[in-house]
Motif scaffolding. Sequence first.
Motif, PDB file in Angstrom:
ATOM      1  N   MET A   1       0.713  -0.767  -0.065  1.00  0.00           N
ATOM      2  CA  MET A   1      -0.099  -0.200  -0.229  1.00  0.00           C
ATOM      3  C   MET A   1       1.189   1.041  -0.235  1.00  0.00           C
ATOM      4  O   MET A   1       2.121   1.519   0.444  1.00  0.00           O
ATOM      5  N   ARG A   2       1.037   1.909  -0.624  1.00  0.00           N
ATOM      6  CA  ARG A   2       0.959   3.536  -0.202  1.00  0.00           C
ATOM      7  C   ARG A   2       0.590   4.369   0.198  1.00  0.00           C
ATOM      8  O   ARG A   2      -0.844   4.160  -0.031  1.00  0.00           O
ATOM      9  N   VAL A   3       1.461   5.620   0.745  1.00  0.00           N
ATOM     10  CA  VAL A   3       0.813   6.327   1.288  1.00  0.00           C
ATOM     11  C   VAL A   3       1.344   8.236   1.656  1.00  0.00           C
ATOM     12  O   VAL A   3       2.792   7.629   1.026  1.00  0.00           O
ATOM     13  N   PHE A   4       0.674   8.659   1.102  1.00  0.00           N
ATOM     14  CA  PHE A   4       1.175   9.791   0.721  1.00  0.00           C
ATOM     15  C   PHE A   4       0.009  11.228   2.055  1.00  0.00           C
ATOM     16  O   PHE A   4      -0.300  10.684   2.500  1.00  0.00           O
TER      17      PHE A   4
ATOM     18  N   LYS B   1      -9.096  10.070  -5.842  1.00  0.00           N
ATOM     19  CA  LYS B   1      -8.681   8.524  -7.130  1.00  0.00           C
ATOM     20  C   LYS B   1      -8.414   7.857  -5.770  1.00  0.00           C
ATOM     21  O   LYS B   1      -8.147   6.540  -5.483  1.00  0.00           O
ATOM     22  N   LYS B   2      -9.476   8.299  -4.181  1.00  0.00           N
ATOM     23  CA  LYS B   2      -9.060   7.358  -3.091  1.00  0.00           C
ATOM     24  C   LYS B   2      -8.234   7.025  -2.360  1.00  0.00           C
ATOM     25  O   LYS B   2      -7.514   5.635  -2.594  1.00  0.00           O
ATOM     26  N   GLU B   3      -6.695   7.567  -2.710  1.00  0.00           N
ATOM     27  CA  GLU B   3      -5.621   7.227  -2.147  1.00  0.00           C
ATOM     28  C   GLU B   3      -5.550   7.659  -0.232  1.00  0.00           C
ATOM     29  O   GLU B   3      -6.511   8.366  -0.053  1.00  0.00           O
TER      30      GLU B   3
ATOM     31  N   LEU C   1       5.299  11.247  -0.993  1.00  0.00           N
ATOM     32  CA  LEU C   1       4.943   9.431  -0.391  1.00  0.00           C
ATOM     33  C   LEU C   1       5.651   8.223  -0.244  1.00  0.00           C
ATOM     34  O   LEU C   1       6.999   8.526  -0.274  1.00  0.00           O
ATOM     35  N   VAL C   2       4.835   7.391   0.509  1.00  0.00           N
ATOM     36  CA  VAL C   2       5.762   6.383   0.551  1.00  0.00           C
ATOM     37  C   VAL C   2       5.255   4.509   0.073  1.00  0.00           C
ATOM     38  O   VAL C   2       3.950   5.030   0.125  1.00  0.00           O
ATOM     39  N   GLU C   3       5.859   4.458  -1.047  1.00  0.00           N
ATOM     40  CA  GLU C   3       5.480   3.279  -1.959  1.00  0.00           C
ATOM     41  C   GLU C   3       5.002   2.473  -1.136  1.00  0.00           C
ATOM     42  O   GLU C   3       3.323   2.286  -1.248  1.00  0.00           O
ATOM     43  N   LYS C   4       5.892   1.751  -1.108  1.00  0.00           N
ATOM     44  CA  LYS C   4       5.409   0.202  -0.012  1.00  0.00           C
ATOM     45  C   LYS C   4       5.419   0.687   1.867  1.00  0.00           C
ATOM     46  O   LYS C   4       6.421   0.413   2.330  1.00  0.00           O
TER      47      LYS C   4
ATOM     48  N   PHE D   1      -0.035  11.354 -11.240  1.00  0.00           N
ATOM     49  CA  PHE D   1      -0.652  10.796 -11.720  1.00  0.00           C
ATOM     50  C   PHE D   1      -1.252  10.734 -13.514  1.00  0.00           C
ATOM     51  O   PHE D   1      -1.378   9.379 -13.524  1.00  0.00           O
ATOM     52  N   LYS D   2      -1.193  11.740 -13.483  1.00  0.00           N
ATOM     53  CA  LYS D   2      -1.449  11.614 -15.469  1.00  0.00           C
ATOM     54  C   LYS D   2      -0.320  10.716 -15.794  1.00  0.00           C
ATOM     55  O   LYS D   2      -0.182   9.798 -17.235  1.00  0.00           O
ATOM     56  N   GLU D   3       1.046  10.736 -15.457  1.00  0.00           N
ATOM     57  CA  GLU D   3       2.326   9.753 -15.279  1.00  0.00           C
ATOM     58  C   GLU D   3       2.043   8.362 -15.673  1.00  0.00           C
ATOM     59  O   GLU D   3       2.055   7.638 -16.029  1.00  0.00           O
TER      60      GLU D   3
END
Length: 113
Positions: free
Chosen positions: A1-4, A25-27, A58-61, A82-84
């Motif tokens: 799970m990533r967390v912003f 985006k339900k992030e 951001l923490v990816e994992k 998000f576009k990329e």
Amino acid sequence: MRVFHVYAKIDCPFCKRAVGILQNKKEHFSLTILDHAPQVLTDLSEEFSWNTVPIITLVEKYEDNPSGVKLVGGCEDLERFFKEENNAKEAKAKQATEKYQNTKESTGESETD
């Protein structure tokens, strides 16, 4: 799970927009309001070499490495992120479709098989 993580100020329109993007985006994200913590904002600005709010990280994992923080940037950087990401997903899907079509052609299968 990533967390912003969004470091923001209450009246900042870019901060509000960034939070809205993450909600839409339900992030997973956390929000820190810095209105009454000017020293924290100064410290974060120095740490990430970023002089405006929001400061988005951001923490990816998260479950594997909650300390693996990287800077996303500000609101426009989040939109670009998000576009990329979407462009990369579309390219991967196109590549998979082309590979499937090539496999069908090489094996002589047709659409009606």
